[in-house]
Scaffold this active site. Structure first.
Site, mmCIF file in Angstrom:
data_model
loop_
_atom_site.group_PDB
_atom_site.id
_atom_site.type_symbol
_atom_site.label_atom_id
_atom_site.label_comp_id
_atom_site.label_asym_id
_atom_site.label_seq_id
_atom_site.Cartn_x
_atom_site.Cartn_y
_atom_site.Cartn_z
ATOM 1 N N ARG A 1 0.833 -1.146 -0.158
ATOM 2 C CA ARG A 1 -0.026 0.029 -0.002
ATOM 3 C C ARG A 1 0.957 1.068 -0.110
ATOM 4 N NH1 ARG A 1 -3.911 2.406 4.715
ATOM 5 N NH2 ARG A 1 -5.118 3.783 3.311
ATOM 6 N N ARG B 1 -0.885 9.396 3.694
ATOM 7 C CA ARG B 1 -1.317 10.493 2.767
ATOM 8 C C ARG B 1 -2.240 11.474 3.417
ATOM 9 N NH1 ARG B 1 -6.442 9.217 2.714
ATOM 10 N NH2 ARG B 1 -7.377 7.167 2.563
ATOM 11 N N ARG C 1 -0.102 9.197 -5.573
ATOM 12 C CA ARG C 1 0.497 8.583 -4.308
ATOM 13 C C ARG C 1 1.067 7.146 -4.420
ATOM 14 N NH1 ARG C 1 -4.959 9.067 -3.549
ATOM 15 N NH2 ARG C 1 -6.199 7.177 -3.296
ATOM 16 N N ASP D 1 -5.018 0.148 -0.128
ATOM 17 C CA ASP D 1 -5.417 -1.181 0.951
ATOM 18 C C ASP D 1 -6.491 -1.883 0.288
ATOM 19 O OD1 ASP D 1 -7.567 0.641 0.678
ATOM 20 O OD2 ASP D 1 -7.516 1.110 2.810
#
Ligand SMILES: *[C@@H]1O[C@H](CO)[C@@H](O)[C@H](O)[C@H]1NC(C)=O
Ligand SMILES: *[C@@H]1O[C@H](CO)[C@@H](O)[C@H](O)[C@H]1NC(C)=O
Ligand SMILES: *[C@@H]1O[C@H](CO)[C@@H](O)[C@H](O)[C@H]1NC(C)=O
Ligand SMILES: *[C@@H]1O[C@H](CO)[C@@H](O)[C@H](O)[C@H]1NC(C)=O
Length: 424
Positions: free
Chosen positions: A38, A42, A109, A287
C-alpha cells in the site's frame, strides 16, 4: 575406539537433521519474489462541512487532498531499505531492468510511493546520492480505467454486483446496519454531511478524514470520541467483509484479488518456462488491493492494512525431493504491517509452512479466474423494478434498503476514492 559414544553422536545428529528436514527444505534458495504494498501516509481524501480544520486545508496538506505526505515518502523509503536488507544476496547491488519490474496504479500517491520505495532499495536512486551517480528507476503503470490487475471489478461487472447484493441482503448484514441507523443519523448531524444516497461511503470518508487528522496530531472535534471512531471502523469492516468474504468469497475473489494472485503465479511460471532473469515484481497499490488479495488467499482477518503494509510472496527452490509436483518450488508468504518488528509469516489455509507450488495452485484455483477469462456477466437479469420497489415501501426498512443499495451500487465507482469505493 568405536564405542557407543562414537556412534551415538552421529546417530543423534542424523535424527536431529531428519527432524529439521522440513525446515531445511524451507530454506532453499530464493528464485522469485513478488511484493504488493500500500502507498505511504497520505492527506485525507476530503473534508466535511463542520470540519474544524477545513479552512486550514491548504496549509495542512500543501500538496493537496489524497496526496502522499512527507511521512508517506519516509515510510516507503524505509520499506525499500527493508527489502534491500531482506534481498541483499538475491538482487544485484544495482537495479537491472531484466531483474526487477515495478508496476503501480495510476495515482500520484502510488507512483510516488513506488519511487520512494525504490530509492530505499537501490543505492543509485537513494536520496543524497551525488548527482553524477544518481539514477532514477522506472515505474510502469496503465490508465486507471484500463487497470485490470490492481483495481477491482469495475461497475461494468454485473456478476460482482450480484454477489455483493447477496452479501448485503443477508440477515446478519441487515441486522448490523439496522443497529447503526441512529448512529448514522447522528453522524449527519455532527458533520453537516448528508448521507442520503451513499451513506456508508460518506461515513468512511469522515472516518478517513478523522484518522488522517489524528495521525498528524490535529485535535478532533469533541463528538469524534474513540467510541465513534470504533463504530465507524466496524461499519467499514462489515463492508470490507461483504466485498471480500463470504458468501461466495472465492467467486468474488475471481473478480478481484484472484486476478492479481493469478498474475503473480503467471509471472513466476513465465520466468520458469522461458528461463527469464526476472527476480522480482513489485506492485504499488492500495489498501483495497491488499484486502482483495487477502480475501483471495483466505487471509482477511478484519484488519485494514496500514500505510506501506506489504504482502510478499517468496518462491524458493526446494532442496531434497525433485519428484514433487510443479517443479520443486515452494511459496512462503509474509506480511509486513509494522515497521518496528519482523514481518509476520503467513500460511495459506490448508498448507502450513512453505507451500509446494503445485499445492498452492490447487488450493487457490477456486479463487483465481478460470483460464477462459473473468466471468463478469450476470447470471440473472438486472434487478426488476418490483424487486427494488418492495423494500422501499416497507417503512423503516426503507432506510436500510437505501443504505445497502447505496453500498452495492456505488462501492466500485472508479471515481470514488475511499477503500471500498475504490482504492485508497
Ligand atoms: C444538529 O442538531 C442540533 C440540535 O437539533 C442542531 O441545533 C444543529 O444545528 C444540528 N447540526 C447540524 C450540522 O445539522
Ligand atoms: C505479470 O503478469 C501480468 C498479468 O498477466 C502481466 O500484465 C505483467 O506484464 C507480468 N509482469 C511481468 C514482469 O512479467
Ligand atoms: C527441479 O530440480 C531439478 C534437479 O535439481 C532441476 O533439474 C529442475 O530444473 C528443477 N525444476 C524446476 C522447474 O525448477
Ligand atoms: C498486523 O497484522 C496482524 C494480522 O492481521 C494483526 O494481528 C496486527 O494487529 C497488525 N498490526 C498492525 C500494526 O496493523
Amino acid at each position: 575406539m568405536a564405542g557407543p559414544g562414537f556412534w551415538g553422536l552421529p546417530a543423534g545428529l542424523l535424527l536431529l537433521l531428519l527432524l529439521l528436514a522440513p525446515w531445511a527444505l524451507a530454506e532453499g534458495p530464493l528464485v522469485f519474489v513478488a511484493v504488493v504494498f500500500r502507498h505511504g501516509d497520505r492527506a485525507p481524501l476530503a473534508s466535511y462541512p463542520t470540519d474544524p480544520h477545513k479552512e486550514a486545508t491548504t496549509a495542512l496538506w500543501p500538496r493537496g487532498l489524497g496526496q502522499l505526505t512527507g511521512e508517506g515518502v519516509r515510510q516507503q523509503l524505509e520499506l525499500g531499505r527493508f527489502l534491500r536488507g531482506r534481498y541483499e544476496d538475491f538482487l544485484s547491488p544495482e537495479y537491472r531492468r531484466e531483474e526487477v519490474y515495478v508496476r503501480s496504479t495510476d495515482f500520484d500517491r502510488t507512483l510516488e510511493s513506488a519511487q520512494a520505495n525504490l530509492a530505499g532499495l537501490f543505492p543509485e536512486a537513494a536520496p543524497g546520492r551525488s548527482e553524477a551517480a544518481w539514477r532514477p528507476i522506472p515505474v510502469h503503470t496503465v490508465p486507471v480505467t484500463e487497470d485490470k490487475l490492481l483495481r477491482f471489478p469495475m461497475r461494468s461487472c454485473p456478476r460482482y454486483h450480484e454477489l455483493l447484493r447477496e452479501a448485503t441482503e443477508a440477515a446478519e448484514y441487515q441486522t448490523a446496519l439496522e443497529g447503526w441507523t441512529d448512529f448514522l443519523t447522528r453522524l449527519e448531524n455532527y458533520t453537516g454531511l448528508s448521507l442520503v444516497g451513499e451513506p456508508l461511503r460518506r461515513a468512511w470518508k469522515v472516518l478517513d478524514t478523522l484518522m488522517c487528522q489524528q495521525a498528524h496530531g490535529l485535535p478532533l472535534p469533541s463528538w469524534a470520541s474513540p467510541n465513534v471512531l470504533r463504530t465507524l471502523a466496524q461499519i467499514s469492516a462489515l463492508d470490507i467483509g461483504a466485498h471480500v468474504g463470504p458468501p461466495r468469497a472465492a467467486e468474488k475473489a475471481q473478480l478481484t484479488g484472484g486476478i492479481l494472485l493469478d498474475a503473480i503465479l503467471g509471472n513466476f511460471s513465465r520466468v520458469q518456462r522461458l528461463g527469464l532473469p526476472l527476480k522480482m515484481v513489485m506492485y504499488s497499490a492500495h489498501d483495497s488491493t491488499l484486502l482483495a488479495l487477502q480475501g483471495a488467499l483466505g487471509l482477511y482477518d478484519g484488519h485494514t492494512p496500514p500505510y506501506a503494509a506489504c504482502l510478499g510472496f517468496e518462491f524458493r527452490r526446494r532442496l531434497g525431493d525433485p519428484d514433487e509436483d510443479a517443479g520443486n518450488v515452494t511459496i512462503s508468504l509474509f506480511y509486513r504491517n509494522d515497521s518496528t518488528g519482523l514481518p509476520l509469516p503467513l500460511s495459506l489455509p490448508g498448507c502450513p509452512g512453505p507451500c509446494p507450488l503445485g499445492r498452492f495452485r490447487q488450493l487457490t484455483a477456486p479463487a483465481r479466474p478460470p483460464a477462459h477469462g473473468v466471468p463478469c456477466h450476470g447470471s440473472r437479469e438486472p434487478a426488476t423494478p418490483a424487486a427494488t420497489v418492495v423494500p422501499l415501501l416497507a417503512g423503516a426498512v426503507a432506510v436500510l434498503a437505501a443504505l445497502s443499495m447505496g453500498l452495492g451500487l456505488l462501492a466500485w465507482r472508479p471515481s470514488c476514492l475511499r477503500a471500498w469505493g475504490g482504492p485508497v
